[in-house]
Scaffold this active site. Structure first.
Site, short mmCIF file in Angstrom:
data_model
loop_
_atom_site.label_atom_id
_atom_site.label_comp_id
_atom_site.label_asym_id
_atom_site.label_seq_id
_atom_site.Cartn_x
_atom_site.Cartn_y
_atom_site.Cartn_z
N ASN A 281 25.03 11.11 75.51
CA ASN A 281 25.18 12.16 76.52
C ASN A 281 26.11 13.21 75.91
O ASN A 281 27.32 13.03 75.88
CB ASN A 281 25.79 11.55 77.79
CG ASN A 281 26.11 12.61 78.83
OD1 ASN A 281 25.71 13.77 78.70
ND2 ASN A 281 26.85 12.22 79.87
N LYS B 110 26.82 16.13 76.91
CA LYS B 110 27.52 17.00 77.88
C LYS B 110 27.45 18.46 77.42
O LYS B 110 26.47 18.84 76.80
CB LYS B 110 28.97 16.51 78.08
CG LYS B 110 29.01 15.01 78.42
CD LYS B 110 30.33 14.53 78.88
CE LYS B 110 30.24 13.03 79.17
NZ LYS B 110 31.43 12.47 79.75
N HIS C 90 25.34 11.81 87.46
CA HIS C 90 26.55 11.60 86.66
C HIS C 90 27.79 11.96 87.49
O HIS C 90 27.77 12.93 88.25
CB HIS C 90 26.49 12.44 85.38
CG HIS C 90 27.54 12.03 84.39
ND1 HIS C 90 28.86 12.39 84.53
CD2 HIS C 90 27.47 11.26 83.29
CE1 HIS C 90 29.55 11.86 83.53
NE2 HIS C 90 28.73 11.17 82.76
N GLU D 88 30.41 13.42 86.79
CA GLU D 88 30.93 14.78 86.60
C GLU D 88 30.18 15.77 87.50
O GLU D 88 30.74 16.80 87.89
CB GLU D 88 30.85 15.18 85.11
CG GLU D 88 31.96 14.50 84.31
CD GLU D 88 31.65 14.28 82.85
OE1 GLU D 88 30.66 14.83 82.33
OE2 GLU D 88 32.41 13.52 82.21
N GLU E 225 28.62 3.38 85.28
CA GLU E 225 29.70 4.10 84.61
C GLU E 225 30.90 4.19 85.54
O GLU E 225 30.97 5.10 86.40
CB GLU E 225 29.27 5.53 84.26
CG GLU E 225 28.16 5.62 83.24
CD GLU E 225 28.22 6.93 82.46
OE1 GLU E 225 28.26 6.86 81.24
OE2 GLU E 225 28.25 8.00 83.07
N GLY F 244 35.72 8.81 79.32
CA GLY F 244 36.64 9.63 78.52
C GLY F 244 38.08 9.17 78.53
O GLY F 244 38.98 9.92 78.15
N SER G 204 33.59 5.25 77.76
CA SER G 204 34.45 4.97 76.59
C SER G 204 33.87 3.95 75.60
O SER G 204 34.63 3.21 74.96
CB SER G 204 35.84 4.51 77.05
OG SER G 204 36.51 5.58 77.69
P1 PGA Z 1 32.42 8.73 77.33
O1 PGA Z 1 31.40 9.36 78.39
O2 PGA Z 1 31.63 7.80 76.45
O3 PGA Z 1 32.96 9.89 76.58
O4 PGA Z 1 33.45 7.99 78.11
C1 PGA Z 1 30.36 8.62 78.96
C2 PGA Z 1 29.59 9.44 79.97
O5 PGA Z 1 30.22 10.26 80.66
O6 PGA Z 1 28.37 9.30 80.11
#
Ligand code: PGA
Length: 253
Positions: A11, A13, A101, A103, A170, A176, A214
């Site tokens: 992903n 982003k 997601h 976010e 998730e 993150g 992560s």
């Molecule tokens: P990350 O993000 O691996 O940087 O924690 C995962 C995601 O948001 O899909």
């Protein structure tokens, strides 16, 4: 380890430009030179919408598929400034789409809207990577299971095509943050999600369940022990070919 196909999904982003295709070329090289491993997994890279058409044109790979990261909930064209539809993403070469997601939820996306997006994306023949997960506060107050149940029940309908849906668990607090769930807790949660999915979909094929948050080359081994996990949604570590390749290599070590 079972021989079940595992998914490694990137992903990206809001990162990347045309030159970033070199990351995917490196991944493809790795796949070609490690056929034994490549046969056991499927790599999907979910790109910013601006890159999909260009990468689709350039990339000739039987190992790597491309995906999008979100879409508008309106079916085709419409007066929605700044938005793209599922049909548009499919049209430029996306085969997969991340929906729900955290976010995007944080910016106001509700379960009701996500359900619409899933429905429309399915109707455009996209494969869905549907994200669910609890926040740190919800975890603190022991609400993880009820939140996951609600997200599943309110976003996916019984008549959706389960073969085209994957669930990415998730935990929001893990994205993150370099924090990952304890293995025993994660096992329980994945089992819970599987049970919910079986309840919802009864005799249909159960959607695959992925973990995201992560994931990196150092902690991937911990997840390997949890057989029920069908793959991984990988954010920051997917934006470097070395990190992504190391995750796959270490998983199969
Ligand atoms: P990350 O993000 O691996 O940087 O924690 C995962 C995601 O948001 O899909």
């Amino acid at each position: 380890m079972t021989n079940k196909l595992k998914y490694f999904i990137g992903n990206w982003k809001m990162f990347g430009d045309f030159s970033s295709i070199k990351i995917i070329y490196q991944l493809n090289k790795f796949c070609i030179s490690h056929i034994k491993i490549s046969k056991k997994n499927k790599i999907i890279i979910c790109l910013p919408s601006t890159l999909i058409a260009h990468f689709k044109q350039k990339l000739k790979s039987k190992f790597i598929s491309l995906g999008a990261q979100n879409c508008h909930h309106y079916p085709d064209s419409g007066s929605f400034t700044g938005s793209v539809s599922a049909a548009m993403l499919k049209n430029v070469g996306a085969e997969y789409i991340i929906l729900g997601h955290s976010e995007n939820r944080a910016e106001g996306e509700t379960n009701k809207i996500i359900k619409e997006k899933i429905k429309i994306s399915l109707s455009k023949n996209l494969n869905i990577i549907f994200c669910i997960g609890e926040t740190a506060n919800e975890k603190k107050y022991n609400k993880t299971f009820s939140i996951l149940r609600k997200q599943i029940n309110e976003c996916i309908a019984k008549n959706f095509n389960t073969k085209k849906i994957m669930i990415a668990y998730e935990p929001v607090w893990s994205i993150g943050s370099n924090k990952i769930p304890k293995s025993d807790e994660l096992s329980l949660i994945i089992n819970f999600i599987n049970k919910q999915l079986k309840k919802t979909f009864k005799n249909k094929i159960k959607p695959k369940v992925l973990y995201g948050g992560s994931v990196n080359s150092k902690n991937i081994k911990k997840f390997q022990l949890i057989e029920q996990i069908d793959g991984f949604l990988i954010g920051s570590a997917s934006r470097s070919s070395k990190n992504f390749i190391d995750i796959i290599k270490n998983y199969y070590k």
